[in-house]
Design an enzyme around this catalytic site. Structure first.
Site, mmCIF file in Angstrom:
data_model
loop_
_atom_site.group_PDB
_atom_site.id
_atom_site.type_symbol
_atom_site.label_atom_id
_atom_site.label_comp_id
_atom_site.label_asym_id
_atom_site.label_seq_id
_atom_site.Cartn_x
_atom_site.Cartn_y
_atom_site.Cartn_z
ATOM 1 N N HIS A 133 0.800 -1.228 0.000
ATOM 2 C CA HIS A 133 0.000 0.000 0.000
ATOM 3 C C HIS A 133 0.827 1.270 0.000
ATOM 4 C CE1 HIS A 133 1.101 0.057 4.234
ATOM 5 N NE2 HIS A 133 0.671 1.290 4.299
HETATM 6 C C1 UD1 Z 1 -1.661 6.113 5.534
HETATM 7 C C2 UD1 Z 1 -0.275 6.591 5.973
HETATM 8 C C3 UD1 Z 1 0.719 5.452 5.872
HETATM 9 C C4 UD1 Z 1 0.244 4.222 6.619
HETATM 10 C C5 UD1 Z 1 -1.168 3.860 6.185
HETATM 11 C C6 UD1 Z 1 -1.686 2.734 7.042
HETATM 12 C C7 UD1 Z 1 0.311 8.943 5.561
HETATM 13 C C8 UD1 Z 1 1.038 9.870 4.687
HETATM 14 N N1 UD1 Z 1 0.193 7.681 5.137
HETATM 15 O O1 UD1 Z 1 -1.581 5.748 4.169
HETATM 16 O O2 UD1 Z 1 1.962 5.851 6.419
HETATM 17 O O3 UD1 Z 1 1.113 3.163 6.350
HETATM 18 O O4 UD1 Z 1 -2.037 4.994 6.339
HETATM 19 O O5 UD1 Z 1 -2.627 1.965 6.377
HETATM 20 O O6 UD1 Z 1 -0.154 9.338 6.606
HETATM 21 N N2 UD1 Z 1 -8.927 5.354 1.850
HETATM 22 C C9 UD1 Z 1 -10.125 4.681 1.992
HETATM 23 N N3 UD1 Z 1 -10.630 4.538 3.248
HETATM 24 C C10 UD1 Z 1 -10.020 5.039 4.339
HETATM 25 C C11 UD1 Z 1 -8.826 5.739 4.186
HETATM 26 C C12 UD1 Z 1 -8.293 5.883 2.937
HETATM 27 O O7 UD1 Z 1 -10.710 4.209 1.016
HETATM 28 O O8 UD1 Z 1 -10.538 4.862 5.436
HETATM 29 C C13 UD1 Z 1 -8.342 5.504 0.490
HETATM 30 C C14 UD1 Z 1 -8.715 6.819 -0.168
HETATM 31 O O9 UD1 Z 1 -8.811 6.561 -1.547
HETATM 32 C C15 UD1 Z 1 -7.507 7.662 0.095
HETATM 33 C C16 UD1 Z 1 -6.371 6.661 0.078
HETATM 34 O O10 UD1 Z 1 -6.932 5.474 0.609
HETATM 35 O O11 UD1 Z 1 -7.330 8.675 -0.852
HETATM 36 C C17 UD1 Z 1 -5.142 7.068 0.871
HETATM 37 O O12 UD1 Z 1 -5.472 7.321 2.216
HETATM 38 P P1 UD1 Z 1 -4.460 8.112 3.175
HETATM 39 O O13 UD1 Z 1 -4.988 8.187 4.537
HETATM 40 O O14 UD1 Z 1 -4.099 9.424 2.528
HETATM 41 O O15 UD1 Z 1 -3.132 7.260 3.128
HETATM 42 P P2 UD1 Z 1 -2.861 5.699 3.289
HETATM 43 O O16 UD1 Z 1 -2.419 5.187 1.952
HETATM 44 O O17 UD1 Z 1 -3.987 5.032 3.966
HETATM 45 N N1 UDP Z 2 -3.569 -5.272 9.199
HETATM 46 C C1 UDP Z 2 -4.861 -5.739 9.441
HETATM 47 N N2 UDP Z 2 -5.611 -6.165 8.374
HETATM 48 C C2 UDP Z 2 -5.142 -6.151 7.087
HETATM 49 C C3 UDP Z 2 -3.817 -5.682 6.860
HETATM 50 C C4 UDP Z 2 -3.065 -5.239 7.946
HETATM 51 O O1 UDP Z 2 -5.317 -5.758 10.586
HETATM 52 O O2 UDP Z 2 -5.877 -6.541 6.175
HETATM 53 C C5 UDP Z 2 -2.768 -4.770 10.341
HETATM 54 C C6 UDP Z 2 -1.452 -5.484 10.557
HETATM 55 O O3 UDP Z 2 -1.619 -6.564 11.439
HETATM 56 C C7 UDP Z 2 -0.576 -4.390 11.150
HETATM 57 C C8 UDP Z 2 -1.148 -3.111 10.602
HETATM 58 O O4 UDP Z 2 -2.412 -3.440 10.060
HETATM 59 O O5 UDP Z 2 -0.680 -4.356 12.570
HETATM 60 C C9 UDP Z 2 -0.240 -2.564 9.532
HETATM 61 O O6 UDP Z 2 -0.841 -1.479 8.939
HETATM 62 P P1 UDP Z 2 -0.421 -0.925 7.513
HETATM 63 O O7 UDP Z 2 0.327 -1.965 6.763
HETATM 64 O O8 UDP Z 2 -1.634 -0.361 6.909
HETATM 65 O O9 UDP Z 2 0.513 0.319 7.898
HETATM 66 P P2 UDP Z 2 2.081 0.494 8.192
HETATM 67 O O10 UDP Z 2 2.450 -0.428 9.290
HETATM 68 O O11 UDP Z 2 2.808 0.231 6.925
HETATM 69 O O12 UDP Z 2 2.164 1.934 8.565
#
Ligand code: UD1
Ligand code: UDP
Length: 362
Positions: free
Chosen positions: A209
Site C-alpha cells: 500500500h
Molecule cells: C496512511 C499513511 C501510511 C500508513 C497507512 C496505514 C500517511 C502519509 N500515510 O496511508 O503511512 O502506512 O495509512 O494503512 O499518513 N482510503 C479509503 N478509506 C479510508 C482511508 C483511505 O478508502 O478509510 C483511500 C482513499 O482513496 C484515500 C487513500 O486510501 O485517498 C489514501 O489514504 P491516506 O490516509 O491518505 O493514506 P494511506 O495510503 O492510507
Molecule cells: N492489518 C490488518 N488487516 C489487514 C492488513 C493489515 O489488521 O488486512 C494490520 C497489521 O496486522 C498491522 C497493521 O495493520 O498491525 C499494519 O498497517 P499498515 O500496513 O496499513 O501500515 P504500516 O504499518 O505500513 O504503517
C-alpha cells in the site's frame, strides 16, 4: 502524590489504532485521565471501526472526520482541528504513535500550544526523504518531549540527531504487546484460513500500500509481476488483503494480476491468523515486517530500504525492491532460511513501561 495528568491520545489510521491499543489498555487499567482524539484520516469500517470494536477500545471523544486529500490538505485540516480540541480540553500531554500525517499534525499542534508530546515508536529512519512517513517521523520526534524508542538502534539514532538522552526511553515496540494480547484469541476465533479455502503453511500472504509503490504505475506493475511469478514458481496460493488505495490505483492503471487472490482488508485477529500460518509474507508495510519477525514467519520486503533494520539483522527479512527477478530470488532465499531468529522488538511490556514512565516523569 503527583498531580493527575490529563492525556490526549491522537490517532487516525489502522496501524496507530493497533499499536496504541496496549497503551490505551494500560491507561484504562490504571484509571488514568485520558481521551482519544481521532483525526478521521482512516474512516472505512475495515480500516478503522473494526479495530475499536475488536480490541474493545473506548470510543474516541472527538472525531475530526478529515478524510482523504492531498498531504497539505489532510495535514492542514488535522492541524486546525486538533488545535481547537486541545484549546478546549487543555491536556498536559499529547501521545502519538508512528509516522502518519495524523501524528505529524497532532505533534505540531500540541508543541505550538506548549503541550508536551510523547512519541511512541520514536527513532525509526529509512533515510529516504521521498517517503512522506520519513518526514513525519523526523518532525514528530523533534517536537517530542518523551521519545519511546522501540529498540537500542532507534535510541542511538535519536541521540545522534542531538535529542538529549533524558528524553529517550527504550521500551520495546507495542506491536509485541498487541500480538501477545491477541494471538491466542485469534487462534480460538473463526478460522479465516479455512474460510478462504487455504491450509496452514500452504499459502503466501501479501500487502502492498505504500504510496511510492502503488502511485507509480511502473513500480506497482513490476511488483505485481514479481508476485505473479512467485505464485507460479512455487505453485502456492498468494492472498492479498488489499488496501482501498491500492485497489483504486490497480483499477486506474488497468493492472490485472493473474495469480493473486485479492480480498478486502481484514480485521486484526483474522490478519494475525493469516500471518502466523503463512509460509512466507511479502509486504511493503512497516508493521507487517515487524509482525512477521515476531511470529517467526520469513518476510520479503518490496522496498529499497526499511526503517526496521533489526529485521534484516536477525535474518527474518530481506529487501527485494520491486524487480520481478529479485522478488522471486529473495522469496527463494527466505523460504530456505531457518526460522530461528530472536524477536528484537521487546517482551510485550512496552505499553506498561510507557504508562509507568509517564506516571513518574510527566
Ligand atoms: C496512511 C499513511 C501510511 C500508513 C497507512 C496505514 C500517511 C502519509 N500515510 O496511508 O503511512 O502506512 O495509512 O494503512 O499518513 N482510503 C479509503 N478509506 C479510508 C482511508 C483511505 O478508502 O478509510 C483511500 C482513499 O482513496 C484515500 C487513500 O486510501 O485517498 C489514501 O489514504 P491516506 O490516509 O491518505 O493514506 P494511506 O495510503 O492510507
Ligand atoms: N492489518 C490488518 N488487516 C489487514 C492488513 C493489515 O489488521 O488486512 C494490520 C497489521 O496486522 C498491522 C497493521 O495493520 O498491525 C499494519 O498497517 P499498515 O500496513 O496499513 O501500515 P504500516 O504499518 O505500513 O504503517
Amino acid at each position: 502524590m503527583r498531580e493527575p495528568v490529563k492525556i490526549a491520545i491522537i490517532l487516525g489510521t489502522r496501524p496507530e489504532i493497533i499499536k496504541m491499543a496496549p497503551v490505551i489498555r494500560e491507561l484504562e487499567k490504571r484509571q488514568e485521565n485520558y481521551f482519544i482524539l481521532h483525526t478521521g484520516q482512516h474512516y472505512s469500517y475495515n480500516l478503522d471501526r473494526v479495530f475499536f470494536e475488536q480490541l474493545r477500545l473506548p470510543s474516541a471523544r472527538y472525531n475530526l472526520e478529515v478524510g482523504s486529500g492531498s498531504h497539505a490538505e489532510q495535514t492542514g485540516k488535522i492541524l486546525v482541528g486538533v488545535e481547537k480540541v486541545l484549546r478546549e480540553e487543555e491536556p498536559d500531554l499529547v501521545l502519538i504513535e508512528g509516522d502518519t500525517n495524523s501524528i505529524l499534525a497532532g505533534a505540531l499542534a500540541a508543541v505550538k500550544l506548549h503541550i508536551k508530546v510523547g512519541h511512541v515508536e520514536a527513532g525509526l529512519r529509512s533515510y529516504d526523504r521521498n517517503m512522506p512517513e520519513e518526514i513525519n517521523r523526523i518532525l514528530a520526534d523533534h517536537c517530542s518531549a518523551f521519545l519511546f524508542a522501540p529498540t537500542e538502534k532507534a535510541k542511538a539514532i535519536l541521540k545522534s540527531e542531538g535529542i538529549p538522552e533524558e528524553k529517550i526511553f527504550m521500551t520495546g515496540n507495542t506491536i509485541v504487546d498487541a500480538i501477545y494480547q491477541n494471538l491466542e484469541i485469534a487462534r480460538g476465533s473463526a478460522n479465516t484460513i479455512s474460510a478462504l479455502g487455504l491450509k496452514p503453511q500452504e499459502y503466501f500472504l501479501v500487502t502492498i500500500h505504500r504510496q511510492e509503490n502503488v502511485d507509480n504505475r511502473a513500480r506497482f506493475a513490476s511488483i505485481l509481476e514479481g508476485l505473479d511469478r512467485v505464485a507460479a514458481e512455487f505453485e502456492t496460493p498468494v492472498i492479498y488483503p488489499i488496501h482501498p488505495h491500492s485497489r483504486k490505483r490497480m483499477a486506474e492503471f488497468n493492472l490485472k494480476p493473474r495469480n493473486l487472490t485479492l480480498i478486502d482488508p481484514v480485521d486484526f485477529l483474522s490478519f494475525l491468523q493469516l500471518e502466523s500460518s503463512a509460509r512466507l509474507i511479502l509486504t511493503d508495510s512497516g508493521g507487517v515486517q515487524e509482525e512477521a519477525c515476531i511470529l517467526s514467519v520469513p518476510c520479503v520486503t518490496l522496498r529499497d530500504n526499511t526503517e526496521r533494520p533489526e529485521t534484516l539483522e536477525v535474518g527474518s527479512n530481506i529487501l527485494a525492491g520491486v524487480s520481478p527477478d529479485k522478488i522471486v530470488e529473495c522469496s527463494k532465499a527466505m523460504l530456505g532460511r531457518e526460522k530461528n531468529w530472536e524477536n528484537p522488538f521487546g517482551d510485550g511490556t512496552a505499553g506498561r513501561k510507557i504508562v509507568e514512565i509517564l506516571e513518574s516523569v510527566a
